[in-house]
Design an enzyme around this catalytic site. Structure first.
Site, short mmCIF file in Angstrom:
data_model
loop_
_atom_site.label_atom_id
_atom_site.label_comp_id
_atom_site.label_asym_id
_atom_site.label_seq_id
_atom_site.Cartn_x
_atom_site.Cartn_y
_atom_site.Cartn_z
N GLU A 1 0.83 -1.20 0.00
CA GLU A 1 0.00 0.00 0.00
C GLU A 1 0.87 1.26 0.00
O GLU A 1 1.85 1.37 0.72
CB GLU A 1 -0.90 -0.03 1.24
CG GLU A 1 -1.96 1.04 1.29
CD GLU A 1 -2.90 0.85 2.47
OE1 GLU A 1 -3.93 1.53 2.52
OE2 GLU A 1 -2.61 0.00 3.35
N LYS B 1 -9.29 3.03 -2.83
CA LYS B 1 -9.65 2.24 -1.65
C LYS B 1 -11.09 2.54 -1.24
O LYS B 1 -11.52 3.70 -1.25
CB LYS B 1 -8.69 2.57 -0.50
CG LYS B 1 -8.76 1.64 0.70
CD LYS B 1 -7.61 1.93 1.67
CE LYS B 1 -7.59 0.95 2.84
NZ LYS B 1 -6.43 1.20 3.75
N CYS C 1 -5.87 -3.31 1.66
CA CYS C 1 -5.68 -3.43 3.11
C CYS C 1 -6.97 -3.65 3.88
O CYS C 1 -7.48 -4.76 3.93
CB CYS C 1 -4.92 -2.21 3.64
SG CYS C 1 -4.17 -2.48 5.27
N SER D 1 21.23 -0.72 33.87
CA SER D 1 21.13 -0.78 35.32
C SER D 1 21.34 -2.17 35.88
O SER D 1 21.47 -2.33 37.08
CB SER D 1 19.75 -0.27 35.76
OG SER D 1 18.75 -1.17 35.33
#
Length: 787
Positions: free
Chosen positions: A45, A114, A175, A357
């Site tokens: 896309e 789309k 999509c 740490s």
């Protein structure tokens, strides 16, 4: 006429607005597909401009440059005698659409917009694009003059249509249309479309990859036919990492599938499909045939091209494929590592600086960088010239070839243990051992002189010196001393990040890595502008529970044995003085007033299930009924929402992190909720109290066991110990009142009246419960109203 067609789907690592680079990668995918015998190529896309252009989609330049790239691609001799489509934004009649543009031999066949926008999660497509709503209709699109001059076309069809070649027919979903409740592939299949093509920009979330594959498989199973799915991969300029996994399915079986995580910028996945298998499958489905006989007809754009060849009888069809799905631990090891690689090479910096740490969170960040180095070495050994070029450019060494992960890690990662008088020997030792095992360039510094300098300035102005609570100081003093240590570490991190490469006679600087996990962000268990404030954070979208599982995986997979002691170490920020015997005074879950397992529960209910305080109570009172009374559940829920409200403002400055968890509190675009609350939730909490009063008389515990552990409170059946990183953050031990004074201060647990001890923790003679009760009457929200 033949019956077998070879089709290619492309996985591309594009970059928003990198028109030149995007064009090169598109052309490379076309060339590779053609060399491998494909007659059709599709891609992901918005591949021309990149998916994450966001408000650049409102700029005319983005549309202009997209057409310029399309012209270059379309005119390339690589595309001759091949059906190709690419993704780009197109403006039609002053409306912007997200489109596929299909062309053949320098002629545009169709612009397909789309038809279903995606506006959930990290997507905001309707902000820039409009869905095409004219089903089964096309309009004439007037081409830009620069296109018309080269193609001889003045207009082309724009809309909901399909392309018919001489031997088959193909149609498009884009999509979200695959996920949509009214997916277009059903209508197209009933109209005789045999190849359904989907271009996607689907991003990674832990445990999500199988969903796309299931949808593709099921679409081709129910409708019959072939489903071609192309997806982006990588970081194109945002917090998400696109998921790859481009695939080709036929009649309910996956034939080919690309990788989910890889450093390749271009990956082409092919399959050879026998069209007669589609026809035989469909005609055998009698109910489908009866429905298809009355289906609406699609507008067809005819293309004088055969995708198959007459002499394909000896061509072998691609058989079904079984592929392994990554475990969540593998996804953590690979996904954020690939995201870091994209971010690093595109930022132009020379590596990473990590305050290490010796706890779970910062060790996870170090292990992910080590995983990145392993992937780089592997890619170079497999002959990836682009990766080799990029690493040489990053290190300013044109002759360097990485041959082992530890050696590369020494060049790319600087770790620093920032100790103080409150730090233990054990965390220093663990940090040094981990740095040695991953191969980082490790340094150790003390922040005590900087702390004393700031305290002397404060004393010179006020004549007062703040003290920790164990030394007789009040809650505000205790908090300020913790915050000061945390923020000093942030300043020192940036100094060393900017100058360490200068010390090592190398150009450039380093990106500072953060190590705050998603649960601590949700709870606000971090200090504004301390070590949680970094350039990027590889674990910011991952829960504490998943990080522990990841370290268990990395210990064996990466041969890092020190991780076992890190996982087993007690969780502490080490911001308060140690006890006289050198043991820890402070633990994170006690400071927070809740366990990390409970935090995951709260986070999923708040975000995924859309629960407010009352709904969350109703859910948890049933879930935890065997272990907690309704009043105990009520206090836990109220305590969480109090802490959430007081600390929500910290999400406005949250370090950018790769999105990986579906309950992330990142308010950049994923979690759109206020950052200024009235934290007493008076109406909501009263509703909880009223319901708890009704339920309490009928509550019957199913067992006489003690307070449940955090694992007992998890819906998941998996069990894990509750350990934490040394956060270099500042948990508030007793002063939520500070939140009404300075919204920038870190705040932590303040149990409400009648609150039970934190899950899994009995009351200890540390003064914790007493201190909290003593300050409770002084707590006020930001309006000055007592909580």
């Amino acid at each position: 006429m033949g019956r077998k067609v070879t089709v290619a789907v492309s996985t591309l690592n594009q970059w928003a607005l990198d028109f030149e680079g995007n064009m090169v990668r598109i052309l490379q995918s076309i060339l590779e597909a053609k060399d491998m015998g494909a007659s059709y190529r599709t891609g992901p896309e918005l591949e021309v401009c990149g998916y994450s252009c966001e408000d650049h989609f409102r700029e005319p330049d983005t549309f202009l440059h997209s057409w310029e790239v399309l012209l270059e691609v379309m005119m390339s001799p690589m595309c001759e005698n091949m059906l190709v489509d690419v993704g780009m934004p197109v403006m039609h009649r002053n409306v912007a659409y997200n489109c596929r543009v299909a062309f053949f031999n320098r002629q545009i066949l169709l612009i397909r917009p789309k038809m279903a926008m995606c506006d959930d999660g990290n997507y905001r497509e309707s902000r820039w694009f409009t869905a095409w709503t004219k089903a089964l209709q096309t309009e004439e699109y007037v081409l830009p003059r620069m296109i018309a001059q080269h193609t001889g076309q003045q207009t082309v069809p724009f809309g909901d249509a399909v392309i018919a070649t001489r031997d088959t027919c193909l149609g498009y979903e884009i999509c979200e249309e695959l996920w949509n409740v009214r997916s277009k592939h059903i209508e197209m299949s009933l109209a005789g479309v045999e190849l359904i093509v989907n271009s996607s920009g689907s991003y990674m979330e832990l445990r999500k990859a199988h969903i796309t594959s299931d949808l593709i498989r099921n679409a081709s199973f129910k409708a019959g036919g072939a489903y071609l799915f192309s997806n982006l991969r990588g970081c194109d300029g945002q917090r998400v990492y696109f998921n790859g996994c481009s695939a080709i399915a036929l009649n309910g079986e996956i034939l080919a599938r690309g990788q989910q995580f890889a450093l390749q910028d271009v990956e082409v996945t092919l399959a050879t499909i026998d069209l007669e298998e589609i026809r035989a499958y469909r005609v055998s489905l009698r109910s489908r045939c009866m429905t298809a006989a009355s289906a609406a007809d699609y507008p067809r754009i005819h293309c004088d091209f055969e995708m198959s060849t007459h002499s394909d009888i000896f061509k072998t069809s691609t058989p079904p494929l079984n592929w392994p799905i990554h475990t969540p631990e593998e996804e953590i090891a690979l996904g954020p590592a690939c995201w870091l690689w994209d971010y690093l090479r595109r930022s132009g910096q020379g590596g990473f600086f990590l305050p290490l740490s010796g706890g779970v969170d910062s060790s996870s960040s170090a292990a992910i960088v080590h995983s990145m180095c392993r992937q780089i070495v592997q890619a170079v050994q497999l002959g990836d010239a682009q990766v080799l070029h990029d690493i040489r450019q990053l290190l300013a060494d044109s002759d360097y070839t990485p041959d082992n992960a530890a050696g590369l890690c020494n060049r790319l990662l600087v770790t620093c243990y920032m100790g103080s008088v409150n730090s233990s020997k054990e965390t220093r030792r663990r940090a040094a051992q981990l740095a040695n095992q991953v191969g980082s360039y490790h340094i150790e510094i003390s922040i005590d002189s900087a702390v004393n300098a700031l305290l002397s300035i404060f004393n010179a102005v006020t004549g007062l010196t703040p003290r920790f609570r164990t030394q007789g100081g009040c809650a505000r003093q205790n908090l300020a001393l913790q915050n000061m240590q945390s923020r000093i570490r942030m300043v020192l991190a940036y100094i060393f990040a900017q100058l360490t490469l200068w010390v090592r006679n190398r150009p450039g600087g380093l990106l500072v890595l953060g190590s705050a996990n998603v649960d601590e962000s949700l709870r606000g268990y971090l200090t504004k502008y301390d070590c949680s404030s970094a350039d990027i954070n590889p674990i910011g979208g991952i829960s504490k529970m998943d990080l522990r599982r990841f370290l268990t995986y990395a210990k064996d997979k990466f041969n890092l044995p020190v991780l076992e002691s890190i996982i087993d170490a007690p969780p502490t920020a080490e911001l308060e003085p140690l006890q006289e015997n050198g043991e820890l005074q402070q633990t994170d879950e006690e400071d927070m007033g809740m366990t990390y397992a409970e935090l995951s529960q709260y986070g999923r209910l708040r975000k995924q299930s859309f629960c407010g305080p009352y709904s969350m109570f109703c859910h948890l009172v049933a879930t935890w009924k065997s272990d907690l009374s309704p009043k105990e559940v009520a206090e836990k829920v109220k305590h969480f929402f109090l802490c959430y409200a007081i600390n929500r403002h910290k999400m406005t400055v949250l370090t950018p992190s790769v999105h990986a968890e579906s309950y992330s509190p990142d308010d950049n675009r994923f979690d759109h909720r206020p950052f200024l609350y009235r934290p007493n939730w008076s109406w909501q909490f009263k509703a909880i109290d009223d319901e708890a009063e009704k339920l309490q008389p009928i509550y019957t515990p199913s067992s006489a066991q003690l307070r449940p552990s955090s694992e007992d409170l998890l819906l998941s059946t998996q069990r894990s110990s509750h350990l934490d990183d040394s956060k270099h953050s500042s948990p508030l031990s007793s002063a939520s009142a500070s939140a009404s004074i300075d919204v920038g201060i870190s705040t932590a647990a303040v149990p409400l009246p009648g609150a039970a001890a934190p899950g899994g923790l009995s009351k200890k003679p540390s003064g914790y419960s007493k201190v909290h009760v003593n300050v409770l009457g002084k707590i006020k929200d930001r309006t000055g109203i007592p909580v």
